[in-house]
Design a protein around this motif. Structure first.
Motif, PDB file in Angstrom:
ATOM      1  N   LEU A 202      -3.112  11.572   3.621  1.00 11.53           N
ATOM      2  CA  LEU A 202      -2.514  10.585   2.713  1.00 11.53           C
ATOM      3  C   LEU A 202      -1.534  11.189   1.721  1.00 11.53           C
TER       4      LEU A 202
ATOM      5  N   ILE B 139      -3.254   1.961   2.154  1.00 14.50           N
ATOM      6  CA  ILE B 139      -4.046   2.784   3.082  1.00 14.50           C
ATOM      7  C   ILE B 139      -5.073   3.615   2.315  1.00 14.50           C
TER       8      ILE B 139
ATOM      9  N   LEU C 248       1.295   3.427   1.303  1.00 17.63           N
ATOM     10  CA  LEU C 248       0.354   4.518   1.060  1.00 17.63           C
ATOM     11  C   LEU C 248      -0.781   4.059   0.151  1.00 17.63           C
TER      12      LEU C 248
ATOM     13  N   LYS D 114      -3.892   5.161  11.945  1.00 15.57           N
ATOM     14  CA  LYS D 114      -2.707   4.865  11.142  1.00 15.57           C
ATOM     15  C   LYS D 114      -2.508   3.352  11.161  1.00 15.57           C
TER      16      LYS D 114
ATOM     17  N   SER E 264      -1.589   8.144   6.738  1.00 14.50           N
ATOM     18  CA  SER E 264      -0.400   7.323   6.508  1.00 14.50           C
ATOM     19  C   SER E 264       0.664   7.688   7.540  1.00 14.50           C
TER      20      SER E 264
END
Length: 361
Positions: free
Chosen positions: A330, A315, A312, A276, A304
């Motif tokens: 996600l 990522i 988000l 994360k 996430s």
């Protein structure tokens, strides 16, 4: 490689409102405070990169009472600095100026500068995920709650076409949680639906192996963080004896140096690790974890951590730089009433980037 002078950093607080009471092992969340970081050059103020710093309550290293003051100081101190805009130079800049005990700030500044590098259009990494709408498989998350609420979520996720479900456990009676897993398995075998569970450290070390043995009858893909972080010997024993692959999650928080990361992986020997960026210190830190894990034949996936669509998106684009068919974590962008409008869409258990949709920040 471009050098930007007179770079300006600014921030703004934003409060995200959950669509439901989000149950975790650390309590129920109704709101989520986060901070947007802006980066731009005075020469081209119309080109703006955005990042997000949103510490998780009671979990993040930088969940501190004066976090807003810390981010204010960081923006002031880094404004007017010269930054070489390449991925590696951005990583070096952030690591040298943001303390390691503020991982979500590192993530935010990395993202804002990478966005700026690519023209301030929310492209953080140049991938087929953005350019060609290449989907990323994700797991459907089943939040903690009473049995009826969890059952309702399970049915909805299955109807929406997910073939990987992740269920948070440890909040209600363990027997009821096993009944929910039995319900899923009564409809779908492991070849049809992949099942993950996340205990968030809820099991006592003395009872964990017994619970894992019971859970093993449901053909689970993995269990995240069965016991509380920091119990290294107990976790190592559990990873050696477990009938279910174990994924370290919270265990990675606060492990900064490359040597410390390598030592943890070699001593515990987990089957998987979960990354994360908000919690472990951004993309540079994730790169280090991934390189070490692959060298030790340890699997990994990326998740996430309750970010808005700004975090988000970053990522997801980072995840898309790797060639992995593993379902990622996600899917949190749909949790909020007041999330930022974005091109991120969930379609049949995958996350996609729809270029026809626009950002509204």
């Amino acid at each position: 490689m471009k050098q930007i002078e007179n770079i300006v950093f600014e921030f703004k607080k934003y409060v995200l409102d959950f669509k439901f009471d989000a149950g975790t092992s650390r309590g129920v969340l109704k709101k989520k405070e986060t901070y947007l970081v802006k980066a731009y050059s005075k020469l081209f103020p119309q080109i703006v990169g955005y990042g997000e710093a949103g510490p998780l309550p009671k979990l993040s290293l930088d969940d501190v009472s004066d976090f807003e003051e810390k981010i204010k100081i960081a923006c002031q101190e880094l404004t007017q600095r010269k930054v070489l805009l390449s991925k590696d130079k951005i990583f070096e800049f952030v690591q040298s100026h943001i303390p390691e005990n503020f991982p979500s700030l590192r993530f935010a500044f990395e993202t804002a500068l990478l966005d700026l590098l690519h023209g301030g259009e929310r492209m953080v990494f140049d991938t087929e995920f953005v350019r060609e709408r290449r989907p990323i498989p994700i797991n459907g998350l089943i939040w903690m709650g009473d049995r009826g609420f969890m059952l309702e979520q399970i049915d909805k996720k299955l109807e929406e076409g997910y073939d990987c479900l992740k269920m948070k456990i440890g909040a209600i009676d363990f027997d009821q949680e096993c009944e929910l897993l039995e319900y899923i398995r009564s409809k779908y075998d492991q070849n049809t639906i992949t099942l993950r569970v996340d205990a968030n450290g809820a099991f006592a070390a003395s009872e964990a192996l017994g619970k894992l043995q019971r859970l093993s009858q449901y053909d689970l893909h993995s269990i995240e963080q069965p016991i509380r972080q920091g119990q290294f010997e107990e976790m190592a024993t559990l990873c050696a004896e477990t009938p279910i692959p174990i994924a370290l999650d919270e265990e990675l928080i606060g492990i900064h140096s490359l040597a410390s990361k390598e030592s943890l992986l070699k001593s515990i020997k987990p089957q998987y690790i979960i990354l994360k960026p908000t919690l472990v210190g951004g993309f540079k830190s994730c790169d280090e974890w991934i390189n070490l894990a692959e060298g030790l034949d340890i699997g990994w996936w990326i998740t996430s951590a309750l970010e808005s669509n700004i975090g988000l998106n970053a990522i997801a684009q980072y995840t898309a730089t790797f060639d992995s068919d593993m379902p990622q974590g996600l899917g949190t962008g749909q949790l909020y009433f007041n999330n930022f409008e974005s091109p991120l869409l969930i379609e049949t258990g995958t996350l996609v980037y729809d270029q026809t949709s626009k950002w509204e920040i």
